[in-house]
Design a protein around this motif. Structure first.
Motif, PDB file in Angstrom:
ATOM      1  N   ALA A 194       0.816  -1.212   0.000  1.00  0.00           N
ATOM      2  CA  ALA A 194       0.000   0.000   0.000  1.00  0.00           C
ATOM      3  C   ALA A 194       0.849   1.262   0.000  1.00  0.00           C
ATOM      4  O   ALA A 194       0.324   2.350  -0.061  1.00  0.00           O
ATOM      5  N   GLY A 195       2.161   1.119   0.047  1.00  0.00           N
ATOM      6  CA  GLY A 195       3.026   2.284   0.174  1.00  0.00           C
ATOM      7  C   GLY A 195       3.301   3.048  -1.102  1.00  0.00           C
ATOM      8  O   GLY A 195       3.813   4.156  -1.064  1.00  0.00           O
ATOM      9  N   GLY A 196       3.000   2.459  -2.259  1.00  0.00           N
ATOM     10  CA  GLY A 196       3.279   3.128  -3.534  1.00  0.00           C
ATOM     11  C   GLY A 196       4.744   3.500  -3.640  1.00  0.00           C
ATOM     12  O   GLY A 196       5.631   2.710  -3.315  1.00  0.00           O
ATOM     13  N   ALA A 197       5.019   4.733  -4.055  1.00  0.00           N
ATOM     14  CA  ALA A 197       6.398   5.208  -4.217  1.00  0.00           C
ATOM     15  C   ALA A 197       7.126   5.320  -2.877  1.00  0.00           C
ATOM     16  O   ALA A 197       8.353   5.329  -2.837  1.00  0.00           O
ATOM     17  N   LYS A 198       6.382   5.370  -1.780  1.00  0.00           N
ATOM     18  CA  LYS A 198       6.985   5.501  -0.455  1.00  0.00           C
ATOM     19  C   LYS A 198       7.247   4.146   0.209  1.00  0.00           C
ATOM     20  O   LYS A 198       7.727   4.098   1.332  1.00  0.00           O
ATOM     21  N   ALA A 199       6.915   3.060  -0.473  1.00  0.00           N
ATOM     22  CA  ALA A 199       7.114   1.727   0.111  1.00  0.00           C
ATOM     23  C   ALA A 199       8.605   1.464   0.311  1.00  0.00           C
ATOM     24  O   ALA A 199       9.441   1.893  -0.484  1.00  0.00           O
ATOM     25  N   CYS A 200       8.915   0.748   1.368  1.00  0.00           N
ATOM     26  CA  CYS A 200      10.317   0.380   1.590  1.00  0.00           C
ATOM     27  C   CYS A 200      10.736  -0.617   0.507  1.00  0.00           C
ATOM     28  O   CYS A 200       9.901  -1.185  -0.195  1.00  0.00           O
ATOM     29  N   LYS A 201      12.027  -0.836   0.356  1.00  0.00           N
ATOM     30  CA  LYS A 201      12.539  -1.724  -0.692  1.00  0.00           C
ATOM     31  C   LYS A 201      11.998  -3.143  -0.543  1.00  0.00           C
ATOM     32  O   LYS A 201      11.673  -3.796  -1.531  1.00  0.00           O
ATOM     33  N   GLN A 202      11.896  -3.628   0.682  1.00  0.00           N
ATOM     34  CA  GLN A 202      11.419  -4.988   0.928  1.00  0.00           C
ATOM     35  C   GLN A 202       9.962  -5.135   0.476  1.00  0.00           C
ATOM     36  O   GLN A 202       9.607  -6.089  -0.207  1.00  0.00           O
ATOM     37  N   CYS A 203       9.119  -4.188   0.835  1.00  0.00           N
ATOM     38  CA  CYS A 203       7.705  -4.245   0.458  1.00  0.00           C
ATOM     39  C   CYS A 203       7.524  -4.019  -1.045  1.00  0.00           C
ATOM     40  O   CYS A 203       6.725  -4.708  -1.687  1.00  0.00           O
TER      41      CYS A 203
ATOM     42  N   PRO B 240       2.620 -10.584   6.442  1.00  0.00           N
ATOM     43  CA  PRO B 240       2.575  -9.176   6.821  1.00  0.00           C
ATOM     44  C   PRO B 240       2.052  -9.021   8.248  1.00  0.00           C
ATOM     45  O   PRO B 240       1.325  -9.892   8.705  1.00  0.00           O
ATOM     46  N   PRO B 241       2.408  -8.003   8.951  1.00  0.00           N
ATOM     47  CA  PRO B 241       3.278  -6.899   8.561  1.00  0.00           C
ATOM     48  C   PRO B 241       4.756  -7.287   8.633  1.00  0.00           C
ATOM     49  O   PRO B 241       5.159  -8.057   9.492  1.00  0.00           O
ATOM     50  N   LEU B 242       5.522  -6.739   7.708  1.00  0.00           N
ATOM     51  CA  LEU B 242       6.959  -7.034   7.677  1.00  0.00           C
ATOM     52  C   LEU B 242       7.747  -6.193   8.669  1.00  0.00           C
ATOM     53  O   LEU B 242       8.848  -6.563   9.055  1.00  0.00           O
ATOM     54  N   HIS B 243       7.204  -5.054   9.035  1.00  0.00           N
ATOM     55  CA  HIS B 243       7.913  -4.121   9.918  1.00  0.00           C
ATOM     56  C   HIS B 243       6.889  -3.185  10.550  1.00  0.00           C
ATOM     57  O   HIS B 243       5.733  -3.141  10.107  1.00  0.00           O
TER      58      HIS B 243
ATOM     59  N   CYS C  81       4.006  -1.105   8.596  1.00  0.00           N
ATOM     60  CA  CYS C  81       3.814  -1.777   7.299  1.00  0.00           C
ATOM     61  C   CYS C  81       2.317  -1.795   6.998  1.00  0.00           C
ATOM     62  O   CYS C  81       1.502  -2.133   7.857  1.00  0.00           O
ATOM     63  N   ARG C  82       1.960  -1.420   5.771  1.00  0.00           N
ATOM     64  CA  ARG C  82       0.554  -1.409   5.375  1.00  0.00           C
ATOM     65  C   ARG C  82       0.268  -2.444   4.280  1.00  0.00           C
ATOM     66  O   ARG C  82      -0.745  -2.375   3.609  1.00  0.00           O
ATOM     67  N   CYS C  83       1.174  -3.391   4.106  1.00  0.00           N
ATOM     68  CA  CYS C  83       0.983  -4.424   3.091  1.00  0.00           C
ATOM     69  C   CYS C  83      -0.120  -5.391   3.511  1.00  0.00           C
ATOM     70  O   CYS C  83      -0.415  -5.542   4.690  1.00  0.00           O
ATOM     71  N   THR C  84      -0.674  -6.034   2.529  1.00  0.00           N
ATOM     72  CA  THR C  84      -1.690  -7.043   2.779  1.00  0.00           C
ATOM     73  C   THR C  84      -1.584  -8.107   1.686  1.00  0.00           C
ATOM     74  O   THR C  84      -0.846  -7.929   0.717  1.00  0.00           O
TER      75      THR C  84
END
Length: 71
Positions: free
Chosen positions: A17-26, A51-54, A57-60
């Motif tokens: 969910a981070g788009g351009a702001k997502a960390c490298k891992q996500c 998830p969450p990785l950190h 984290c907003r991944c799903t």
């Protein structure tokens, strides 16, 4: 008579969910697919991080589904 369907979860698709702001891992996991019964070249659900990785984290993960007809 209406045909009935059984929902089958074939696997999961990672969504960052981070788009351009997502960390490298996500960002590296974004839209990768993981399957319960992987075919050659596909990744297994066992390889998928949970998830969450950190913190923050907003991944799903999104289900990859199929339907099987039954009577």
């Amino acid at each position: 008579m209406a045909q009935k369907h059984k929902k089958i979860i074939k696997g999961y698709k990672w969504h960052s969910a981070g788009g351009a702001k997502a960390c490298k891992q996500c960002a590296a996991l974004h839209v990768q697919e993981f399957y319960h019964d992987p075919k050659p070249g596909q990744k297994s659900v066992d390889e998928m991080p949970k998830p969450p990785l950190h913190p923050n984290c907003r991944c799903t993960v999104i289900e990859i589904i199929d339907f099987e007809d039954f009577v």
